[in-house]
Write an enzyme that holds these catalytic residues in place. Structure first.
Site, PDB file in Angstrom:
ATOM      1  CG  ASP A  63       4.731 -33.141-105.985  1.00  0.00           C
ATOM      2  OD1 ASP A  63       5.552 -32.262-105.657  1.00  0.00           O
ATOM      3  OD2 ASP A  63       3.502 -32.957-105.964  1.00  0.00           O
ATOM      4  CB  SER A 113       2.335 -29.231-106.030  1.00  0.00           C
ATOM      5  OG  SER A 113       3.632 -29.583-105.616  1.00  0.00           O
ATOM      6  CG  HIS A 456       8.352 -26.382-103.926  1.00  0.00           C
ATOM      7  ND1 HIS A 456       7.085 -26.085-104.373  1.00  0.00           N
ATOM      8  CD2 HIS A 456       8.223 -27.457-103.121  1.00  0.00           C
ATOM      9  CE1 HIS A 456       6.223 -26.955-103.870  1.00  0.00           C
ATOM     10  NE2 HIS A 456       6.885 -27.800-103.093  1.00  0.00           N
TER      11      HIS A 456
END
Length: 526
Positions: A63, A113, A456
């Site tokens: 991740d 995610s 991110h």
């Protein structure tokens, strides 16, 4: 007047855009994504003849493990072993096929995610913040769930008789693992305590409940997330005096006890610490539920090695249980706290998590065969993490650049973030990192933009593959292509037409070879 006219024009443009969808209407339909992946798959199949069927499937998901993280983890792995680092090989580096995956969500350029997990597990791109539902489902709106559910490759594998497992270092009902079994318009509905009354009234279920009800017989489940399984205010078994770790469920259900009761005659075992886990004989265990922390598992650098299993240890036990099935297995393994380390600006924590994920890949390699196991290692998205500074060969990955800034004449670390909590101004100027311990485990690497949580990154991520039909991972593809390839290789899900013909062709090879050999010998003798 000019200002008023300009404001009016802007207002008209804004109002005009409100009625327009944020993304093409066709992307709400799972059929669109499935047909795209199938067409891509057909083109990929032209690259190389078919080879053997995959009995087993393993997906390792780092991740937040973008390509800069992979490179930095490679160097760290080498330096931990006393090498310079750059020449080191991660286990995933040894995989023969590498491609790139585009990670955007249907409504987000930079993904989250949940939407990405729906892509690489269910084969359908989706909106950010939603799991196991198509893009027609709207985040937070419970009434958009029904009719928009999409199933995962874990379900496809289970439906065809394979054993299935989930191993994660986050809570087992976090974004990545939840897409394997849940259908939720909000990734944060961990238990009913986190859900609005309206959603409960409309019939939506919390994710912890779905873990045990949607696919009742998931063979192996390991990770954190204990608190979401127990009634509200129930003391945690490991931290009985810490209130924040108490159970959260408002419905009064003890999901662990319900699972234990259901599995008591099926060789089912529940464990909550390392000693219990490693004392099990996998040959005598058919179902395993391991919940090792109330929330996410601790960072590997801070892990209590006496009480908490490592990701590698969990993976080993999982494979030993799952591989007993003669039909094979599907295993999802998530190194989930790489992402958390980056969000917190703690590069050292993130990179050590990535190295541990690679150890787990190595252990899985020892326990399986490349001839019948398709193994894929990838990430859901990247981060604004970077390292540079013209550092010399072998420079400590957490060290300084050899040069001072030519603007403020201060040193800087090779590792930096584009944004995040590491932004710090001291007396009106950038902090002098040489005056602090920048090698400390929880040091916050400097960031260009101040944010409480680093974001991110939007670039493509790597996809490493080995095993049967691994060559189908090539070039640059959409992220939702991943489970379609894995399903094709294992003859599960919608791709099965080729399986019988491949099997019959394989069965003919020995016969044809024998006939050819006999004819050759006959010619020689005559």
């Amino acid at each position: 007047m000019k200002v008023t006219a300009l404001l009016s024009l802007c207002l008209c443009m804004i109002l005009g855009s409100l009625g327009k969808p944020l993304f093409p209407e066709q992307e709400k339909d799972p059929k669109f994504w499935n047909e795209w992946a199938q067409e891509t798959l057909k083109n990929a199949l032209k690259l190389q003849p078919l080879n053997n069927k995959a009995k087993n499937l393993i997906l390792f998901l780092g991740d937040g493990m973008g390509i800069p993280t992979v490179t930095a983890a490679r160097i760290l792995k080498g330096q931990l072993n006393g090498q310079m680092g750059e020449e080191t090989q991660l286990e995933m580096d040894k995989f023969p096929f590498v491609s790139l995956a585009k990670t955007y969500n249907t409504n987000a350029q930079v993904a989250d995610s949940a939407g990405t997990a729906t892509a690489f597990l269910c084969g359908v791109k989706a909106n950010e913040g939603t799991v196991g539902v198509s893009a027609a489902a709207v985040r937070f709106q419970c009434n958009t769930t029904k009719g928009n559910e999409v199933t995962s490759i874990l379900r496809w594998a289970k439906d065809t008789g394979k054993s299935v497992g989930i191993v994660t270092t986050t809570r087992v009902n976090h974004a990545t693992p939840s897409a394997a079994y849940a259908h939720s318009v909000n990734r944060d509905w961990y238990s009913d305590n986190e859900m609005p009354a309206e959603a409960l009234q409309d019939g939506c279920k919390d994710i912890a409940r779905q873990l045990f009800e949607n696919i009742p017989n998931i063979d192996v489940i390991m990770g954190g997330g204990r608190k979401f399984m127990f009634p509200k205010n129930t003391s945690d078994v490991e931290y009985p005096k810490i209130g924040k770790h108490n159970g959260t469920r408002n419905d009064g259900r003890n999901l662990v006890q319900e699972w234990t009761d259901r599995m008591k005659d099926k060789k089912g075992h529940y464990v909550w610490n390392k000693k219990q886990l490693l004392s099990l004989n996998p040959d005598k265990v058919d179902y395993l539920l391991g919940l090792f922390e109330p929330l996410d598992m601790t960072y590997d650098l801070e892990r209590n090695t006496e009480t908490d299993p490592s990701l590698t240890e969990m993976v080993e036990v999982a494979i030993k249980i799952l591989r007993k099935n003669p039909s094979g297995f599907y295993l999802l393994v998530e190194g989930g706290r790489i992402d958390h380390g980056h969000h917190e600006g703690k590069a050292k924590q993130a990179l050590h998590e990535a190295v541990e994920l690679d150890r787990a890949v190595s252990r899985a390699d020892l326990l399986t065969s490349i001839h019948d196991t398709l193994t894929v290692v990838t990430a859901d998205h990247s981060h604004t993490f970077s390292f540079g500074g013209y550092t010399p060969r072998g420079n400590p990955i957490f060290g300084l650049s050899p040069f001072l800034s030519d603007i403020d004449q201060k040193p800087y670390t090779a590792i930096l973030y584009g944004n995040g909590p590491g932004y710090k101004i001291v007396n009106g100027v950038r902090e002098n990192v040489s005056t602090i311990d920048y090698k400390e485990n929880n040091y916050l690497a400097q960031a260009a933009v101040p944010l409480s949580s680093e974001t991110h990154g939007g670039e493509d991520v790597a996809v490493f593959a080995k095993g049967p039909l691994a060559h189908l991972f090539h070039g640059v593809h959409e992220q939702h292509y991943i489970p379609h390839v894995m399903a094709y290789a294992a003859c599960i899900g919608q791709n099965r037409e080729h399986c019988s013909s491949r099997a019959s062709s394989a069965g003919l090879h020995p016969v044809l070879s024998s006939i050819a050999a006999l004819l050759t010998v006959t010619r020689l003798l005559c």
